[in-house]
Write a protein that holds these residues in place. Sequence first.
Motif, PDB file in Angstrom:
ATOM      1  N   ILE A  15      -4.245   4.619  10.806  1.00  0.00           N
ATOM      2  CA  ILE A  15      -5.103   3.469  11.090  1.00  0.00           C
ATOM      3  C   ILE A  15      -4.213   2.287  11.458  1.00  0.00           C
ATOM      4  O   ILE A  15      -3.304   1.931  10.702  1.00  0.00           O
ATOM      5  CB  ILE A  15      -5.980   3.102   9.879  1.00  0.00           C
ATOM      6  CG1 ILE A  15      -6.874   4.283   9.493  1.00  0.00           C
ATOM      7  CG2 ILE A  15      -6.834   1.871  10.194  1.00  0.00           C
ATOM      8  CD1 ILE A  15      -7.636   4.072   8.196  1.00  0.00           C
ATOM      9  N   GLU A  29      -5.144  -4.611   4.667  1.00  0.00           N
ATOM     10  CA  GLU A  29      -4.090  -3.660   4.315  1.00  0.00           C
ATOM     11  C   GLU A  29      -4.176  -3.274   2.845  1.00  0.00           C
ATOM     12  O   GLU A  29      -3.983  -2.102   2.481  1.00  0.00           O
ATOM     13  CB  GLU A  29      -2.727  -4.269   4.638  1.00  0.00           C
ATOM     14  CG  GLU A  29      -1.573  -3.301   4.513  1.00  0.00           C
ATOM     15  CD  GLU A  29      -0.255  -3.924   4.935  1.00  0.00           C
ATOM     16  OE1 GLU A  29       0.706  -3.164   5.156  1.00  0.00           O
ATOM     17  OE2 GLU A  29      -0.182  -5.169   5.039  1.00  0.00           O
ATOM     18  N   LEU A  32      -7.141  -0.786   2.310  1.00  0.00           N
ATOM     19  CA  LEU A  32      -6.816   0.536   2.847  1.00  0.00           C
ATOM     20  C   LEU A  32      -5.764   1.241   1.987  1.00  0.00           C
ATOM     21  O   LEU A  32      -5.818   2.461   1.809  1.00  0.00           O
ATOM     22  CB  LEU A  32      -6.332   0.415   4.293  1.00  0.00           C
ATOM     23  CG  LEU A  32      -7.357  -0.118   5.300  1.00  0.00           C
ATOM     24  CD1 LEU A  32      -6.743  -0.187   6.697  1.00  0.00           C
ATOM     25  CD2 LEU A  32      -8.609   0.745   5.323  1.00  0.00           C
ATOM     26  N   GLU A  35      -7.309   2.765  -0.989  1.00  0.00           N
ATOM     27  CA  GLU A  35      -8.022   3.999  -0.630  1.00  0.00           C
ATOM     28  C   GLU A  35      -7.069   5.107  -0.170  1.00  0.00           C
ATOM     29  O   GLU A  35      -7.510   6.185   0.221  1.00  0.00           O
ATOM     30  CB  GLU A  35      -9.039   3.699   0.478  1.00  0.00           C
ATOM     31  CG  GLU A  35     -10.176   2.788   0.055  1.00  0.00           C
ATOM     32  CD  GLU A  35     -11.073   3.445  -0.969  1.00  0.00           C
ATOM     33  OE1 GLU A  35     -11.645   4.522  -0.672  1.00  0.00           O
ATOM     34  OE2 GLU A  35     -11.194   2.894  -2.085  1.00  0.00           O
ATOM     35  N   TYR A  37      -5.144   5.270   2.492  1.00  0.00           N
ATOM     36  CA  TYR A  37      -5.117   5.550   3.931  1.00  0.00           C
ATOM     37  C   TYR A  37      -3.716   5.276   4.476  1.00  0.00           C
ATOM     38  O   TYR A  37      -2.979   4.427   3.966  1.00  0.00           O
ATOM     39  CB  TYR A  37      -6.118   4.670   4.670  1.00  0.00           C
ATOM     40  CG  TYR A  37      -7.556   5.060   4.464  1.00  0.00           C
ATOM     41  CD1 TYR A  37      -8.039   6.300   4.878  1.00  0.00           C
ATOM     42  CD2 TYR A  37      -8.457   4.176   3.877  1.00  0.00           C
ATOM     43  CE1 TYR A  37      -9.367   6.653   4.694  1.00  0.00           C
ATOM     44  CE2 TYR A  37      -9.786   4.511   3.690  1.00  0.00           C
ATOM     45  CZ  TYR A  37     -10.236   5.759   4.098  1.00  0.00           C
ATOM     46  OH  TYR A  37     -11.547   6.101   3.922  1.00  0.00           O
ATOM     47  N   CYS A  39      -1.640   3.500   6.978  1.00  0.00           N
ATOM     48  CA  CYS A  39      -1.952   2.276   7.719  1.00  0.00           C
ATOM     49  C   CYS A  39      -0.689   1.607   8.257  1.00  0.00           C
ATOM     50  O   CYS A  39       0.345   1.568   7.582  1.00  0.00           O
ATOM     51  CB  CYS A  39      -2.721   1.315   6.807  1.00  0.00           C
ATOM     52  SG  CYS A  39      -3.023  -0.308   7.497  1.00  0.00           S
ATOM     53  N   LYS A 126     -14.607  -0.224   3.898  1.00  0.00           N
ATOM     54  CA  LYS A 126     -14.456   1.182   3.513  1.00  0.00           C
ATOM     55  C   LYS A 126     -15.473   2.057   4.237  1.00  0.00           C
ATOM     56  O   LYS A 126     -15.153   3.159   4.695  1.00  0.00           O
ATOM     57  CB  LYS A 126     -14.610   1.330   2.000  1.00  0.00           C
ATOM     58  CG  LYS A 126     -13.522   0.642   1.190  1.00  0.00           C
ATOM     59  CD  LYS A 126     -13.837   0.696  -0.304  1.00  0.00           C
ATOM     60  CE  LYS A 126     -12.841  -0.092  -1.124  1.00  0.00           C
ATOM     61  NZ  LYS A 126     -13.185  -0.086  -2.567  1.00  0.00           N
ATOM     62  N   VAL A 129     -14.549   2.508   7.977  1.00  0.00           N
ATOM     63  CA  VAL A 129     -13.409   3.412   8.161  1.00  0.00           C
ATOM     64  C   VAL A 129     -13.820   4.858   7.921  1.00  0.00           C
ATOM     65  O   VAL A 129     -13.448   5.761   8.682  1.00  0.00           O
ATOM     66  CB  VAL A 129     -12.240   3.001   7.237  1.00  0.00           C
ATOM     67  CG1 VAL A 129     -11.148   4.070   7.254  1.00  0.00           C
ATOM     68  CG2 VAL A 129     -11.673   1.655   7.672  1.00  0.00           C
TER      69      VAL A 129
END
Length: 338
Positions: A15, A29, A32, A35, A37, A39, A126, A129
């Motif tokens: 991402i 940031e 994410l 979670e 992710y 990034c 969230k 995404v």
Amino acid sequence: MDFRRLKYYRHNSLILVASGDRKLLSAIEQVLAEEKYNCITATDGEQAWDMILQKKPAIVLADWTLPDVSGLALCHRIKANLEHTDLITTYFILIVEAFNYRQRQIGLDTGVDEFLGNPIDSSELKTRVRSGLRTKALMQSLTWTNQRLLAQNDLLDSLSLFDPLTKLLSEQAFASVRPKIMQQFQGYGNYKGYGFLSVLNIDIDRFSEVTESYGSQIGSEAIKAIAGRLSHSCAANSLIYRCGLDEFVCVTPHHEASACKQVANDLLDSIRKHPIAVSSGLLFPLTVSIGGVVRVLDSRTTSDENSFSALLKISTEALLQAQQSGGDRIYIEESSPE
């Protein structure tokens, strides 16, 4: 959707977040990262573009007010780039002012897939995404499906899979899969469990008046904007082909026959609700006519090309009826296997 594949996308997809507002960038940031992710960030448009070309992120989340190259312009670079066709399925989320609907309208015409209001709500972020990853995974799956069909006819190397203007599946791709399409949707493979198939013919009403008055360039921009709205508003498992100058075909499997009309209404509303914007600043209140057919898929359904051609004929006749009734409407027929 294969949830194992979705889980793979969640942990392996990249991402890119682009914004000149470092406070906003840091907040996104952090969400994410929580979670888990994968990034990366950019603080201006050119830096973001270089990262897109090098890293090929699955999702680009960009601020409308991004320095030097705006988020909107960045989206246009991605969606309209003919040199890098692997960017076609990039899911683009544009950060806009929370209640600025003009920004959203322009974004839709440019090809934006989703919007995120500023100030940022973490739960909304969230959700956007997660939705983007699902859509990206599904688009990749549908692309693979169509590629397999093309490969069966040894045409993959010689045919263009995507229409260069709209980035929809091309008329050549549609012609090549027609002999196999009923077999594909006959309850096998990724479509197992679907009991109905719909075919929608979509035509832009009075489009010739636009090209006669403003020229082919403006006409092409209008077609591209309409194609973007159709693609954004169709069902997640639809396949949309550009078949002719201002004509499109949408093929969708359903669990219920009534879902066909809902898809048709969504496509119709996506065009009629807002005028089409082009680069010259003109706004066109264009509409479309939609004719379609929905057929049950059961043991009586034949899988040859003639069976699908019969559905196309019915949907074409339904389109003509919608046009003769004044346009900006749908007409759906129900058909049963012979």
